[in-house]
Design an enzyme around this catalytic site. Structure first.
Site, mmCIF file in Angstrom:
data_model
loop_
_atom_site.group_PDB
_atom_site.id
_atom_site.type_symbol
_atom_site.label_atom_id
_atom_site.label_comp_id
_atom_site.label_asym_id
_atom_site.label_seq_id
_atom_site.Cartn_x
_atom_site.Cartn_y
_atom_site.Cartn_z
ATOM 1 N N CYS A 83 0.829 -1.198 0.000
ATOM 2 C CA CYS A 83 0.000 0.000 0.000
ATOM 3 C C CYS A 83 0.863 1.248 0.000
ATOM 4 C CB CYS A 83 -0.909 0.004 1.235
ATOM 5 S SG CYS A 83 -1.852 -1.509 1.465
ATOM 6 N N LEU A 136 -3.479 -2.001 -1.782
ATOM 7 C CA LEU A 136 -3.336 -3.175 -2.631
ATOM 8 C C LEU A 136 -3.781 -4.351 -1.777
ATOM 9 C CD1 LEU A 136 -2.331 -4.518 -5.273
ATOM 10 C CD2 LEU A 136 -0.091 -4.716 -4.211
ATOM 11 N N SER A 137 -4.929 -4.913 -2.074
ATOM 12 C CA SER A 137 -5.540 -5.926 -1.218
ATOM 13 C C SER A 137 -4.790 -7.246 -1.323
ATOM 14 C CB SER A 137 -7.007 -6.127 -1.603
ATOM 15 O OG SER A 137 -7.723 -4.916 -1.518
ATOM 16 N N ASN A 180 1.347 0.334 5.752
ATOM 17 C CA ASN A 180 1.822 -0.205 4.479
ATOM 18 C C ASN A 180 2.714 -1.393 4.785
ATOM 19 O OD1 ASN A 180 3.024 -0.690 1.946
ATOM 20 N ND2 ASN A 180 4.548 0.907 2.266
ATOM 21 N N GLY A 181 2.393 -2.563 4.246
ATOM 22 C CA GLY A 181 3.250 -3.718 4.455
ATOM 23 C C GLY A 181 2.474 -4.978 4.762
#
Length: 628
Positions: free
Chosen positions: A2, A50-51, A75-76
């Site tokens: 993400c 971003l799934s 994010n990660g």
């Protein structure tokens, strides 16, 4: 994977919400599945998703606690989130989604920010407390996920990428001179610097805390320390390492979307693929090759693919690099000149056709001493210790003249003499850079020379080398690379080029448990008299073909010198000479032409500095001059 963004504010408004939305939009490639932004009581936060885990909308961010006090953007991936979730459920904590994001939020709320040490994963986190008015920014241990920040007009602004921060109109784009020198020396701008004076990267393994009053404090909660080695036999080391790699790989295969692997044909990526195939599933593997045989590894990748019956696909780079270069450079917010960014982008593009997550072998060379430069340094250090200091001083005085002659054998002799004249830390800098001090001084114009003063990029390498808590020379080299080259080059390249294609990369060998284990090993189990990555090769030997284990390391390199004399010649001439306005602030045009002509003649190889000029000018034109 993400992208996160946001800032603190005294007067949250719809205009500021729109600003964060613009920041998020600038990182759409990092999270094409969902974008969100939220006004809080003193901050605005945004997220591009971003799934990967729990594909439902319940996993969208910003993620807010049920009582509304806390908010988080993340994010990660947290690889041990299921274990942590189970532990918290046993304490009576309940969850409403299946995401690792909610687990991170619950952990920070119930155990405090120091609980980040329980996380095993790659992450950049922003955690906001509405009641206390505090903001915590946290970056993973080794620096897999980026996090930029700046303080402007009393606001703390943060984002996953520099381009998002530059969406804020109050952030100046004043170039930092020493960062420019760093870039041409190392091919990247090292943490915590960025190419701009007032914007910084949060260093790996670091936590930044900002109070309601605006006070900022940072601390390092983890560092790849080495210390004194622990006694262990090769057999025990092999067994423990194999167990760690298997577990790290298994954890990184948790995904609700299609998953594959990069396969270069080297020991590291081949070992990861072998571990992935242990469960009996068919692994999707991707490789990049070159028409130039000296740079092509596809036959080795194919051998591993055949052994493990992977669903293998190969893309060979033949032509078209020039046509793709400007598009690829759009994803570089500051100058970055590791030329393997091109094949990394292309293999990411290839993988994204079939998978959303790919495992890689990144980290094995820096942790287990796999680079040829360690062997080169060992040989030079052996020689260095045989000569008295006075004799080495004479060598240093003679070396510059030899390094400038057309005869390549004399030039190599001059380079060796130069390296032998230096202390080990400075010599390792020379090994790590392709920038010749003589060429640099020849290129500099008077104004930029004066601006730089006495600054020299070798300070960064020497500082890291001497900060190492071990007296062992190899340990100091590995420590230096783990603090500089790995987070500054390898992981930046992997993140930007994969995210440009909305692809998540996971690196089992960079599991912090493997790093800590490797750092406790005696050096001779990693490197001995020129033999590299010994314990890793031994551990993986039952799983890989002999031609993979025994072949000479090629490295993920490109035919850059040939490209600049052929494929990239026209575009380089346009940007370096016809445009060249950014370069004109640094270099003398006649000196640039002199270096260019020497390279085109084939007598000298100035590919690294010329490639750096091309990348710098493309970046300057797009980001500073705003000529898109």
């Amino acid at each position: 994977m993400c992208g996160i963004a946001g800032f603190t504010t005294n007067n949250p408004s719809e205009a500021e919400l729109d600003m964060v939305k613009s920041m998020v939009s600038a990182m759409h490639h990092r999270g094409p599945d969902a974008q969100g932004a939220l006004l809080l009581h003193g901050a605005v936060m945004g997220h591009a998703r971003l799934s990967i885990i729990d594909l439902s909308e319940a996993g969208n961010q910003p993620f807010v606690s049920e009582d509304g006090r806390y908010a988080l953007v993340f994010n990660g991936e947290i690889y041990n989130f299921q274990i942590l979730r189970k532990q918290m459920e046993e304490q009576g904590i309940r969850f409403r989604t299946q995401t690792d994001t909610e687990v991170v939020l619950a952990l920070l709320i119930h155990e405090g920010v120091n609980a980040i040490e329980k996380l095993n994963g790659m992450f950049a986190i922003a955690f906001w407390d509405n009641e206390a008015g505090t903001l915590d920014l946290i970056r993973d241990r080794i620096g897999k996920k980026p996090l930029y920040y700046t303080e402007q007009d009393g606001q703390l602004i943060f984002a996953s990428e520099l381009k998002a921060i530059l969406e804020c109109p109050n952030v100046p784009r004043e170039i930092r001179p020493d960062a420019v020198y760093d870039f041409f020396a190392y091919q990247y701008v090292p943490d915590p610097k960025t190419i701009f004076k007032d914007v910084f990267k949060l260093e790996p393994g670091s936590h930044l805390h900002r109070t309601r009053a605006g006070l900022i404090k940072t601390r390092r909660y983890w560092s790849p320390e080495i210390g004194e080695p622990e006694p262990i036999s090769m057999e025990n080391a092999k067994a423990q390492l194999l167990e760690l790699i298997e577990d790290a790989t298994k954890q990184r295969m948790i995904s609700d979307v299609p998953l594959g692997a990069f396969l270069s044909g080297g020991v590291d990526s081949s070992g990861v693929v072998a571990m992935m195939a242990k469960g009996g599933q068919t692994v999707t593997t991707c490789s990049i090759g070159f028409k130039e045989k000296d740079f092509n590894e596809t036959e080795f990748a194919q051998a591993v693919a055949d052994q493990y019956l992977t669903d293998h696909r190969v893309h060979t780079v033949r032509d078209g690099v020039a046509e793709r270069l400007l598009d690829i450079c759009r994803f570089l917010d500051e100058p970055f000149a590791d030329s393997s960014l091109v094949p990394t982008f292309l293999v990411s593009e290839l993988a994204r056709q079939d998978v959303t997550v790919a495992l890689t072998g990144d980290g094995g060379d820096e942790i287990f001493a796999g680079y040829q430069k360690y062997a080169t340094d060992w040989r030079e250090n052996q020689l260095r210790n045989k000569f008295p200091s006075a004799f080495r001083t004479v060598m240093g005085q003679l070396a510059p003249a030899l390094r400038r002659v057309p005869n390549k054998h004399l030039r190599r002799a001059g380079s060796l003499m130069h390296s032998l004249s230096l202390d080990p830390a400075k010599a390792f800098y020379v090994t790590n850079t392709s920038l010749d001090d003589h060429i640099w001084q020849l290129l500099l114009n008077d104004d930029f020379r004066q601006t730089l003063g006495d600054y020299h990029p070798s300070q960064l390498t020497e500082r890291a080398y001497h900060q190492c808590d071990s007296k062992d020379h190899l340990s100091r080299l590995l420590y230096t690379d783990m603090h500089t080259y790995l987070p500054g080059d390898i992981l930046v390249k992997a993140d930007r080029m994969s995210m440009a294609n909305s692809l998540e990369l996971r690196s089992p060998l960079l599991d912090y448990r493997i790093i800590e284990f490797a750092n406790r090993l005696p050096s001779h189990l990693k490197f001995d008299k020129g033999e590299k990555k010994i314990v890793l090769r031994e551990a993986l030997s039952p799983l890989l073909p002999k031609e993979i284990l025994n072949r000479k390391k090629m490295g993920f390199s490109t035919p850059l010198a040939q490209w600049l004399r052929g494929e990239l010649k026209d575009i380089a001439e346009i940007y370096i000479f016809k445009n060249g306005h950014g370069l004109a602030q640094l270099f003398r045009k006649e000196s640039v032409k002199y270096v260019w002509d020497q390279h085109q003649s084939g007598v000298f190889d100035h590919a690294a500095i010329l490639w750096g000029m091309l990348i710098y000018e493309i970046w300057w034109k797009r980001v500073v001059a705003l000529e898109y």
